[in-house]
Design a protein around this motif. Structure first.
Motif, short mmCIF file in Angstrom:
data_model
loop_
_atom_site.label_atom_id
_atom_site.label_comp_id
_atom_site.label_asym_id
_atom_site.label_seq_id
_atom_site.Cartn_x
_atom_site.Cartn_y
_atom_site.Cartn_z
N UNK A 245 0.88 6.56 5.24
CA UNK A 245 0.98 5.68 5.30
C UNK A 245 0.07 4.45 6.41
N UNK A 246 -0.23 3.60 5.51
CA UNK A 246 -1.21 2.50 6.86
C UNK A 246 0.38 2.27 8.01
N UNK A 247 1.02 0.88 6.60
CA UNK A 247 1.62 -0.06 6.90
C UNK A 247 2.43 -0.22 5.82
N UNK A 248 4.11 -0.16 6.30
CA UNK A 248 5.33 -0.21 5.02
C UNK A 248 5.41 -1.76 5.07
N UNK A 249 4.76 -2.78 6.66
CA UNK A 249 5.09 -3.66 6.69
C UNK A 249 5.40 -4.67 5.12
N UNK A 250 6.08 -5.30 4.24
CA UNK A 250 5.88 -6.02 3.19
C UNK A 250 6.45 -5.06 2.05
N UNK A 251 6.42 -3.57 2.05
CA UNK A 251 6.49 -2.47 1.10
C UNK A 251 7.77 -3.38 -0.14
N UNK A 252 8.69 -3.53 0.39
CA UNK A 252 10.19 -3.87 -0.31
C UNK A 252 9.49 -5.26 -0.31
N UNK A 253 8.66 -6.87 -0.34
CA UNK A 253 8.06 -7.09 -1.20
C UNK A 253 7.47 -6.94 -2.14
N UNK A 254 6.35 -5.80 -2.22
CA UNK A 254 5.75 -5.24 -3.11
C UNK A 254 6.56 -4.59 -4.16
N UNK A 255 7.78 -3.93 -3.66
CA UNK A 255 8.97 -3.16 -4.32
C UNK A 255 9.15 -4.19 -5.19
N UNK A 256 10.10 -5.45 -4.82
CA UNK A 256 10.21 -7.09 -5.63
C UNK A 256 9.27 -7.24 -7.08
#
Ligand code: ADP
Length: 310
Positions: A245-256
């Motif tokens: 993992x490098x940065x999980x910030x925005x993973x929820x947006x990518x999931x959407x």
């Protein structure tokens, strides 16, 4: 075509510094400015997946113009309501392994502008080309907590599916008008019910609550643990691989974004969940928020396992 809604976008400024000293002048030569906000992150990932995207919301001032140009450069169609006040900046200082953030509240939205956005969404949906709308993030000052409800109603009138990713306060309102999909993360779900969820059994019980609101897909994301979903009458567990993992910030947006892409293609629940989680993982593997490396897509997709729960 897919439409995304970002009510409170931002120019995200990231300063990378060797040292950051409070109460002193700090000079910085290594910085980046990008168009940000959850709906805009969704748009970027959708674009990487090859979807045609139209992005709406509110933009104002030179910061608003910057975002519009950034979107155009990524071939995302901007169709925002122009407001008088400037769009906000969100600043992150990254120094010595620590991240300090300053997030401006953003402009106050006037009643006339709120009505303009409803009309803008109606116009976007008029052509009949948009089958899914994804709305992400908080609601700016000046608008009621139930503002998303108006937008959901507009979409439903046109038989357009509405995907909703917002925090507990706004979610409490918007479920009343039955969006197609909601995606709280586990913390947001706990805030929603003001409880601590300790087991998968408890999680499933809490998710059942949303069924009475006639929501087709309830997807709870759990970071590196994947997701649990209630789709139609069935529960699914989405098991994901361990990755670097490098940065999980925005993973929820990518999931959407991944889910919306498949909803647009009328894919099965399993496929929607699989592509969505693949995108969430790919975002976590990338330094940049709302950015996925499509060269890794097939490998990660192959490792995401969907299990129907009893
Ligand atoms: P949010 O950004 O809304 O808090 P999550 O952190 O739950 O959302 O992440 C959304 C999805 O992205 C997860 O369901 C998972 O598929 C993927 N993901 C998030 N964090 C990681 C991680 N550390 N490792 C692998 N995948 C991740």
């Amino acid at each position: 075509m897919i439409a995304t809604i970002t009510l409170n976008p931002s120019v995200d400024i990231c300063y990378y510094m060797d040292s950051f000293v409070i109460n002193d002048v700090n000079r910085c030569s290594n910085y980046i400015k990008t168009a940000g906000g959850k709906g805009i992150n969704v748009s970027k990932v959708l674009k990487s997946l090859g979807s045609e995207v139209i992005a709406t919301g509110f933009l104002g001032g030179s910061t608003g113009s910057f975002i519009e140009e950034e979107l155009l450069s990524m071939s995302i169609n901007p169709s925002f309501v122009k407001i008088n006040d400037a769009t906000r900046n969100c600043i992150a200082v990254i120094s010595e392994g620590k991240q300090t953030e300053i997030l401006e509240t953003g402009p106050q939205i006037l009643s006339k502008d709120s009505k303009s956005l409803m009309r803008a969404l109606e116009n976007i949906l008029e052509s009949g080309k948009v089958k899914v709308v994804a709305a992400s993030g908080s609601i700016p000052e000046g608008l009621g907590k139930d503002y998303y409800n108006e937008l959901i109603k507009i979409a439903k009138k046109k038989n357009v599916k509405f995907v909703m990713d917002t925090s507990a306060d706004y979610l409490k309102e918007s479920i009343k008008v039955s969006p197609f999909l909601i995606k709280p993360n586990i913390n947001e779900l706990e805030n929603f019910f003001d409880i601590k969820i300790k087991s998968e059994q408890e999680l499933k019980k809490t998710m059942q609550y949303f069924k009475e609101y006639d929501i087709d897909m309830i997807v709870v994301s759990i970071g590196s643990e994947g997701s649990i979903a209630l789709c139609g009458d069935n529960f699914y567990r989405i098991n994901i691989p361990r990755v670097s993992v490098k940065s999980p910030v925005g993973s929820g947006d990518a999931l959407v974004a991944g889910m919306v892409r498949e909803i647009d293609k009328d894919s099965s629940y399993e496929e929607i969940l699989r592509v969505g989680n693949t995108c969430g993982i790919l975002n976590a593997m990338n330094e940049k928020t709302g950015s996925i490396d499509m060269r890794m897509f097939d490998e990660i997709y192959g490792k995401v396992k969907i299990e129907m729960l009893k």
